[in-house]
Design a protein around this motif. Structure first.
Motif, PDB file in Angstrom:
ATOM      1  N   SER A  26       0.898  -1.179  -0.013  1.00 52.53           N
ATOM      2  CA  SER A  26      -0.034   0.014   0.057  1.00 52.53           C
ATOM      3  C   SER A  26       0.835   1.257  -0.049  1.00 52.53           C
ATOM      4  O   SER A  26       0.512   2.283  -0.647  1.00 52.53           O
TER       5      SER A  26
ATOM      6  N   SER B  75      -6.489  -3.969  -0.736  1.00 49.58           N
ATOM      7  CA  SER B  75      -7.380  -3.906   0.381  1.00 49.58           C
ATOM      8  C   SER B  75      -6.486  -2.723   1.469  1.00 49.58           C
ATOM      9  O   SER B  75      -6.974  -2.237   2.153  1.00 49.58           O
ATOM     10  N   ASN B  76      -5.186  -3.127   1.661  1.00 49.65           N
ATOM     11  CA  ASN B  76      -4.401  -2.438   2.620  1.00 49.65           C
ATOM     12  C   ASN B  76      -4.281  -0.909   2.194  1.00 49.65           C
ATOM     13  O   ASN B  76      -4.607  -0.116   3.252  1.00 49.65           O
TER      14      ASN B  76
ATOM     15  N   PHE C 265      -7.864   0.749   3.466  1.00 52.37           N
ATOM     16  CA  PHE C 265      -7.852   0.586   4.854  1.00 52.37           C
ATOM     17  C   PHE C 265      -6.751   1.845   5.190  1.00 52.37           C
ATOM     18  O   PHE C 265      -7.302   3.041   5.995  1.00 52.37           O
ATOM     19  N   GLN C 266      -5.764   2.122   4.522  1.00 57.37           N
ATOM     20  CA  GLN C 266      -4.894   3.307   4.730  1.00 57.37           C
ATOM     21  C   GLN C 266      -5.511   4.735   4.559  1.00 57.37           C
ATOM     22  O   GLN C 266      -5.302   5.588   5.271  1.00 57.37           O
TER      23      GLN C 266
ATOM     24  N   GLN D  23     -11.288   2.115   6.635  1.00 59.87           N
ATOM     25  CA  GLN D  23     -12.155   1.199   6.582  1.00 59.87           C
ATOM     26  C   GLN D  23     -11.559  -0.057   5.710  1.00 59.87           C
ATOM     27  O   GLN D  23     -11.192  -0.094   4.671  1.00 59.87           O
ATOM     28  N   PHE D  24     -11.428  -1.307   6.371  1.00 63.05           N
ATOM     29  CA  PHE D  24     -10.971  -2.297   5.825  1.00 63.05           C
ATOM     30  C   PHE D  24     -11.773  -3.293   4.945  1.00 63.05           C
ATOM     31  O   PHE D  24     -12.947  -3.439   5.622  1.00 63.05           O
TER      32      PHE D  24
ATOM     33  N   SER E  70     -11.796  -6.505   2.337  1.00 60.75           N
ATOM     34  CA  SER E  70     -10.857  -7.799   1.608  1.00 60.75           C
ATOM     35  C   SER E  70     -11.617  -7.567   0.463  1.00 60.75           C
ATOM     36  O   SER E  70     -12.565  -8.009   0.075  1.00 60.75           O
TER      37      SER E  70
END
Length: 163
Positions: free
Chosen positions: A88, A115-116, A119-120, A124-125, A127
């Motif tokens: 990421s 995905s990361n 989130f970063q 909000q994560f 998959s």
């Protein structure tokens, strides 16, 4: 305001084990799913100023079909070796280094980096399944001002949610 669409490549084939991971093509489902995502972006009236993609075969095949669906010139897609299985942080660096004249960007890459990255940027994560796509907006005029938790997740979708 800047808008980023991040997309995980469509489902790839594992049939020919002689191919390197980098050279794996899309399978039948992947070829169908990339069209669904392209149609979704066309409905969104997404016409990116810039389209960047990992240079792996499966991301190229995904990117070309999506670009066709939204009327983006496929010869203008910027393929970046550095996005192949990138973290990421590497993807964020690629975003931060874009020219500010571009208001929106599509980035096609691989998991777990995609995905990361989501989130970063948003906190909000999600998959990302293959062909997963998120739209993230930022209250800035400068790509270099995008960093952790500065984005707002507008939506996340994948072919299953769109059917």
């Amino acid at each position: 305001m800047k808008t980023l669409y991040i997309i995980r490549h469509a489902k790839s084939s594992w049939k020919n084990t002689e191919n390197s991971d980098f050279e794996r093509p899309l399978n039948k489902r992947g070829k169908a799913d990339r069209k669904i995502i392209g149609k979704r972006l066309a409905i969104e009236n997404c016409i990116p100023c810039l389209f960047v993609s990992s240079s792996a075969k499966r991301t190229k095949e995904t990117s070309i079909e999506i670009a066709k669906a939204i009327g983006y010139n496929i010869t203008q897609i910027k393929y970046m070796d550095s996005l192949y299985h990138a973290s990421s942080n590497v993807m964020l660096s690629a975003i931060n280094n874009q020219d500010n004249k571009f208001e929106n960007l599509i980035m096609v890459g691989h998991n777990p980096g995609i995905s990361n990255l989501n989130f970063q940027l948003t906190g909000q994560f999600i998959s990302f399944s293959t062909s997963g796509i998120s739209k993230i907006t930022f209250e800035t005029e400068n790509w270099e001002e995008i960093f952790n938790d500065t984005g707002y997740l507008e939506f996340f979708e994948n072919p299953k949610t769109l059917m």
